[in-house]
Design an enzyme around this catalytic site. Structure first.
Site, PDB file in Angstrom:
ATOM      1  N   HIS A 137     -33.333  13.759   6.543  1.00  0.00           N
ATOM      2  CA  HIS A 137     -33.865  13.045   7.390  1.00  0.00           C
ATOM      3  C   HIS A 137     -34.955  13.495   8.278  1.00  0.00           C
ATOM      4  O   HIS A 137     -34.709  15.009   8.397  1.00  0.00           O
ATOM      5  CB  HIS A 137     -33.197  12.197   8.375  1.00  0.00           C
ATOM      6  CG  HIS A 137     -31.964  11.415   7.860  1.00  0.00           C
ATOM      7  ND1 HIS A 137     -32.468  10.215   7.577  1.00  0.00           N
ATOM      8  CD2 HIS A 137     -30.918  11.574   6.723  1.00  0.00           C
ATOM      9  CE1 HIS A 137     -31.002   9.215   6.912  1.00  0.00           C
ATOM     10  NE2 HIS A 137     -30.500  10.717   6.657  1.00  0.00           N
ATOM     11  N   GLU A 152     -24.067  13.029  12.436  1.00  0.00           N
ATOM     12  CA  GLU A 152     -23.783  13.389  10.697  1.00  0.00           C
ATOM     13  C   GLU A 152     -23.611  15.446  11.723  1.00  0.00           C
ATOM     14  O   GLU A 152     -24.087  15.845  11.147  1.00  0.00           O
ATOM     15  CB  GLU A 152     -25.209  14.121  10.355  1.00  0.00           C
ATOM     16  CG  GLU A 152     -24.405  12.027   9.121  1.00  0.00           C
ATOM     17  CD  GLU A 152     -24.884  12.964   7.753  1.00  0.00           C
ATOM     18  OE1 GLU A 152     -25.067  13.909   7.124  1.00  0.00           O
ATOM     19  OE2 GLU A 152     -25.509  12.170   7.005  1.00  0.00           O
TER      20      GLU A 152
END
Length: 292
Positions: A269, A43
């Site tokens: 995350h 990402e």
């Protein structure tokens, strides 16, 4: 020899991900610390973010690669202490829906990034990084089949390319929890070892959670109210050829709870880092002696 691997889903969506620029700078500073030999990021959707990370970390991780794909890029990149001698990108055929613009997975052209690196000792490491399709709705998971097929496709790729190297490492956000069909199939089809399980055994998964944890500042409030412990969906997996022994010395979530001087985390995350010890096996010694 010791090899330290780091993986993180950086949550770097332009215009959507909060505190992106500050977090990307903090991530760059962390991986430039010299703690890691291989860094696998997901990402990183903005090319300028990759370039800034690459420049900051170049003194300790001089080799890097961004995997271009789709409309907005795959978001996958690798930074390495070791020389990259080969690479390619394999895009999954089943990859979300074009009309689900707000999900965006299709536009990223998701797939598996691969590169081969060679250490100073001559050990060839096949490195794979991937970011499987997001779940979005646990109760109505319309992408379950997509994720399973992506995991199967990834496992087939690893099976048919791993033998060109001595060591195999897969790292990334697989968006699937231990015990799920996609996880079990991936492990079974590749004979890879989950580094967390290798080090800690089958302890409760909340001890190694990497997403929607209670401590993460980006975890939705409704999940915090439910005292939801989070889930483990980010992994480092590994295997070695018969010529080498490979063991897990450490597997942990290495980042502090907040970016230094800030009130938020590095990402939505948690990162995972693993230190491996690699040594020549008796089979390798015999082969080496025979070659002489």
């Amino acid at each position: 020899m010791l090899v330290s691997v780091f993986t993180l889903n950086c949550w770097g969506i332009l215009g959507i991900s909060r505190d992106r620029k500050v977090r990307m700078q903090a991530i760059a500073e962390e991986i430039s610390s010299g703690k890691y030999d291989l860094v696998l990021l997901q990402e990183v959707w903005v090319k300028k973010d990759f370039e800034s990370i690459r420049v900051v970390a170049s003194s300790v991780l001089p080799y890097s690669l961004y995997f271009h794909s789709g409309v907005i890029g795959s978001g996958l990149c690798v930074l390495s202490k070791f020389k990259i001698i080969d690479s390619f990108y394999h895009q999954w055929v089943v990859n979300g829906y074009f009309h689900k613009i707000h999900h965006g997975d299709w536009f990223g052209g998701k797939g598996v990034g691969y590169c081969k690196v060679v250490t100073n000792e001559g050990i060839k490491i096949n490195v794979y990084t991937a970011h499987l399709h997001a779940e979005y709705d646990t109760n109505h998971d319309e992408y379950l089949a997509h994720r399973f097929l992506q995991a199967f496709d990834t496992s087939q790729l690893i099976r048919h390319t791993r033998y060109s190297g001595d060591i195999t490492i897969l790292g990334g956000d697989l968006n699937t929890e231990p015990g799920s069909g996609a996880y079990r199939m991936l492990i079974h089809n590749t004979n890879l070892n989950d580094a967390f399980v290798s080090k800690h055994g089958t302890r409760p998964d909340y001890l190694g959670c990497t997403n929607e944890t209670l401590e993460n500042s980006y975890t939705p409030r409704q999940l915090r109210r439910q005292n939801h412990p989070g889930k483990r969906i980010d992994y480092i997996m590994f295997s070695s050829s018969n010529a080498y022994n490979m063991s897990t010395l450490e597997c942990k979530n290495p980042l502090p709870s907040c970016v230094p001087g800030q009130g938020f985390n590095y990402s939505d995350h948690e990162a995972v880092s693993t230190t491996f010890e690699i040594s020549l096996s008796m089979t390798g010694v015999i082969r080496f002696t025979a070659a002489i």
